[in-house]
Scaffold this active site. Structure first.
Site, PDB file in Angstrom:
ATOM      1  N   TYR A 174      61.985 -17.789 -23.468  1.00 55.38           N
ATOM      2  CA  TYR A 174      62.855 -16.803 -24.135  1.00 55.38           C
ATOM      3  C   TYR A 174      64.029 -17.514 -24.811  1.00 55.38           C
ATOM      4  O   TYR A 174      64.339 -17.286 -25.983  1.00 55.38           O
ATOM      5  CB  TYR A 174      63.346 -15.800 -23.097  1.00 55.38           C
ATOM      6  CG  TYR A 174      64.263 -14.725 -23.647  1.00 55.38           C
ATOM      7  CD1 TYR A 174      63.771 -13.712 -24.452  1.00 55.38           C
ATOM      8  CD2 TYR A 174      65.628 -14.728 -23.344  1.00 55.38           C
ATOM      9  CE1 TYR A 174      64.621 -12.720 -24.953  1.00 55.38           C
ATOM     10  CE2 TYR A 174      66.476 -13.742 -23.831  1.00 55.38           C
ATOM     11  CZ  TYR A 174      65.967 -12.742 -24.638  1.00 55.38           C
ATOM     12  OH  TYR A 174      66.805 -11.767 -25.128  1.00 55.38           O
ATOM     13  N   SER A 193      70.493 -13.795 -28.191  1.00 55.50           N
ATOM     14  CA  SER A 193      70.873 -13.568 -26.791  1.00 55.50           C
ATOM     15  C   SER A 193      71.818 -14.656 -26.312  1.00 55.50           C
ATOM     16  O   SER A 193      71.744 -15.812 -26.768  1.00 55.50           O
ATOM     17  CB  SER A 193      69.611 -13.603 -25.937  1.00 55.50           C
ATOM     18  OG  SER A 193      69.946 -13.679 -24.570  1.00 55.50           O
TER      19      SER A 193
HETATM   20  N1  LIG Z   1      69.121  -5.871 -22.987  1.00 57.49           N
HETATM   21  C1  LIG Z   1      69.681  -7.060 -22.880  1.00 57.49           C
HETATM   22  O1  LIG Z   1      70.383  -7.366 -21.895  1.00 57.49           O
HETATM   23  C2  LIG Z   1      69.509  -8.068 -23.979  1.00 57.49           C
HETATM   24  C3  LIG Z   1      70.256  -9.258 -23.923  1.00 57.49           C
HETATM   25  C4  LIG Z   1      70.141 -10.189 -24.931  1.00 57.49           C
HETATM   26  C5  LIG Z   1      69.281  -9.950 -25.998  1.00 57.49           C
HETATM   27  N2  LIG Z   1      68.530  -8.812 -26.029  1.00 57.49           N
HETATM   28  C6  LIG Z   1      67.615  -8.622 -27.167  1.00 57.49           C
HETATM   29  O2  LIG Z   1      67.757  -7.319 -27.683  1.00 57.49           O
HETATM   30  C7  LIG Z   1      66.529  -6.923 -28.285  1.00 57.49           C
HETATM   31  C8  LIG Z   1      66.150  -5.537 -27.777  1.00 57.49           C
HETATM   32  O3  LIG Z   1      65.869  -5.646 -26.397  1.00 57.49           O
HETATM   33  P1  LIG Z   1      66.018  -4.439 -25.379  1.00 57.49           P
HETATM   34  O4  LIG Z   1      66.979  -4.885 -24.354  1.00 57.49           O
HETATM   35  O5  LIG Z   1      66.255  -3.187 -26.095  1.00 57.49           O
HETATM   36  O6  LIG Z   1      64.573  -4.475 -24.709  1.00 57.49           O
HETATM   37  P2  LIG Z   1      63.490  -3.326 -24.469  1.00 57.49           P
HETATM   38  O7  LIG Z   1      64.144  -2.083 -24.003  1.00 57.49           O
HETATM   39  O8  LIG Z   1      62.454  -3.967 -23.625  1.00 57.49           O
HETATM   40  O9  LIG Z   1      62.917  -3.036 -25.926  1.00 57.49           O
HETATM   41  C9  LIG Z   1      62.128  -3.985 -26.582  1.00 57.49           C
HETATM   42  C10 LIG Z   1      61.652  -3.394 -27.896  1.00 57.49           C
HETATM   43  O10 LIG Z   1      60.858  -4.372 -28.566  1.00 57.49           O
HETATM   44  C11 LIG Z   1      59.640  -3.767 -28.954  1.00 57.49           C
HETATM   45  N3  LIG Z   1      58.535  -4.717 -29.037  1.00 57.49           N
HETATM   46  C12 LIG Z   1      58.095  -5.541 -28.062  1.00 57.49           C
HETATM   47  N4  LIG Z   1      57.035  -6.242 -28.519  1.00 57.49           N
HETATM   48  C13 LIG Z   1      56.828  -5.836 -29.801  1.00 57.49           C
HETATM   49  C14 LIG Z   1      55.884  -6.189 -30.793  1.00 57.49           C
HETATM   50  N5  LIG Z   1      54.910  -7.086 -30.567  1.00 57.49           N
HETATM   51  N6  LIG Z   1      55.952  -5.589 -32.001  1.00 57.49           N
HETATM   52  C15 LIG Z   1      56.915  -4.671 -32.251  1.00 57.49           C
HETATM   53  N7  LIG Z   1      57.827  -4.280 -31.357  1.00 57.49           N
HETATM   54  C16 LIG Z   1      57.781  -4.867 -30.137  1.00 57.49           C
HETATM   55  C17 LIG Z   1      59.379  -2.724 -27.868  1.00 57.49           C
HETATM   56  O11 LIG Z   1      58.425  -1.789 -28.333  1.00 57.49           O
HETATM   57  P3  LIG Z   1      57.406  -1.004 -27.351  1.00 57.49           P
HETATM   58  O12 LIG Z   1      58.133   0.255 -26.941  1.00 57.49           O
HETATM   59  O13 LIG Z   1      56.218  -0.754 -28.215  1.00 57.49           O
HETATM   60  O14 LIG Z   1      57.102  -1.904 -26.194  1.00 57.49           O
HETATM   61  C18 LIG Z   1      60.772  -2.155 -27.688  1.00 57.49           C
HETATM   62  O15 LIG Z   1      61.071  -1.235 -28.695  1.00 57.49           O
HETATM   63  C19 LIG Z   1      65.523  -8.004 -27.947  1.00 57.49           C
HETATM   64  O16 LIG Z   1      65.362  -8.863 -29.045  1.00 57.49           O
HETATM   65  C20 LIG Z   1      66.160  -8.731 -26.776  1.00 57.49           C
HETATM   66  O17 LIG Z   1      65.733 -10.067 -26.692  1.00 57.49           O
HETATM   67  C21 LIG Z   1      68.614  -7.872 -25.047  1.00 57.49           C
END
Ligand SMILES: NC(=O)c1ccc[n+]([C@@H]2O[C@H](COP(=O)([O-])OP(=O)(O)OC[C@H]3O[C@@H](n4cnc5c(N)ncnc54)[C@H](OP(=O)(O)O)[C@@H]3O)[C@@H](O)[C@H]2O)c1
Length: 285
Positions: free
Chosen positions: A153, A140
């Protein structure tokens, strides 16, 4: 046929990425906490049928370290050595470091660092034997520097990056490589109330939260669609260089440029201004 394992494929960036790679002809192993619900969403997004051999689900809970070897075994039994693992699943938390409790720190490091480390360790022997494979760590822009109000985070993604960099040197001789995606703001649940906020908005840090929340709202309003991230991931999984670290999103690109070329104390100051944090000593009793 190339095979990719994507963690956290049930929602957000993982769902969009799994869908994109499936459409690009990859066999996708979606590693998720709720396999049936996640697969259902993926089938709707991709049009895949229930018996499509290119779309598989395996159970994965990154915060349950004891369960990781069984997940790795299920992956290997289903597809052998994957061509790529995408460590996408992740959780965030908001709140000043002082107000973020120990169990939140533990949850973040378990999911964002220890789980990916254990899953990689379990899959590496087969990948090394195959002599190929790419490991993608979804980091991130919040880890480019220690970021206020998301310290747990920020620290966990920083740790993930340092692990990925070290790993890349160790596995390159075996023909494997690593990509770190320094990700900007994308429109997913992680930007919503789904992310716990441990801050006491009427407490000692109230003034910080006020400023940061109004700055944050503006950033969230400009968030890109997850499909844009998926395109960048599609390029990352076919890279063959030992280590690649690249930004995804204009905001991540701008912050990375600044973090690289502007002296640290100025970056600190710019972040403070952008987040509307009161100046030094302003909240002294
Ligand atoms: N969106 C952004 O702006 C952004 C920015 C920088 C980095 N990121 C990174 O991108 C990645 C994806 O994030 P996102 O934005 O798509 O968030 P999201 O929509 O909240 O999705 C998070 C995913 O992680 C899974 N997860 C959470 N805890 C878990 C666990 N203990 N074991 C297995 N799976 C787990 C969730 O599964 P469940 O459905 O079971 O909860 C969901 O599929 C993350 O690593 C995040 O830090 C996102």
């Amino acid at each position: 046929m190339r095979t990719v394992v994507i963690t956290g494929a049930s929602r957000g960036l993982g769902l969009a990425s799994a869908t994109h790679l499936y459409q690009q002809g990859w066999r996708v192993v979606a590693a998720m906490r709720s396999v049936e619900a996640g697969l259902q969403r993926l089938r709707t997004a991709t049009g895949a049928s229930a018996d499509d051999p290119r779309l598989l689900g395996v159970k994965l809970d990154l915060s349950d370290l004891a369960s990781i070897p069984a997940t790795a075994q299920a992956i290997e039994q289903a597809v052998g050595a994957p061509d790529a693992i995408v460590h996408n699943a992740g959780v965030a938390a908001a709140g000043a470091a002082e107000e973020t409790p120990d169990d939140a720190w533990q949850q973040l490091f378990a999911t964002n660092v220890f789980g990916p480390v254990a899953l990689t360790r379990a899959l590496l022997p087969t990948m090394r034997a195959a002599g190929r494979g790419r490991i993608v760590a979804v980091s991130s822009m919040g880890a480019l520097r220690g970021m206020p109000v998301i310290s747990a985070y920020s620290a966990s993604k920083g740790a993930l990056e340092r692990w990925a960099e070290a790993l890349s040197q160790e596995i390159a001789p075996f023909g494997l490589g690593v990509t770190i995606l320094v990700t900007g703001t994308f429109n997913t649940d992680i930007l919503t109330e789904q992310t716990p906020d441990y801050g006491d908005h009427h407490g000692a840090y109230g003034a910080l939260y006020d400023g940061i929340h109004s700055a944050g709202k503006a950033a969230v309003a400009k968030a890109s669609p997850p499909e844009k991230f998926a395109l960048a991931l599609g390029r990352a999984v076919v890279d063959t260089r030992p280590i690649v670290r690249r930004t995804v999103g204009a905001d991540a690109g701008a912050l990375a440029f600044m973090a690289r070329w502007v002296p640290g104390r100025f970056v600190h100051h710019i972040v403070r201004m952008a987040m509307r944090i009161p100046p030094q000593g302003a909240l002294r009793a």
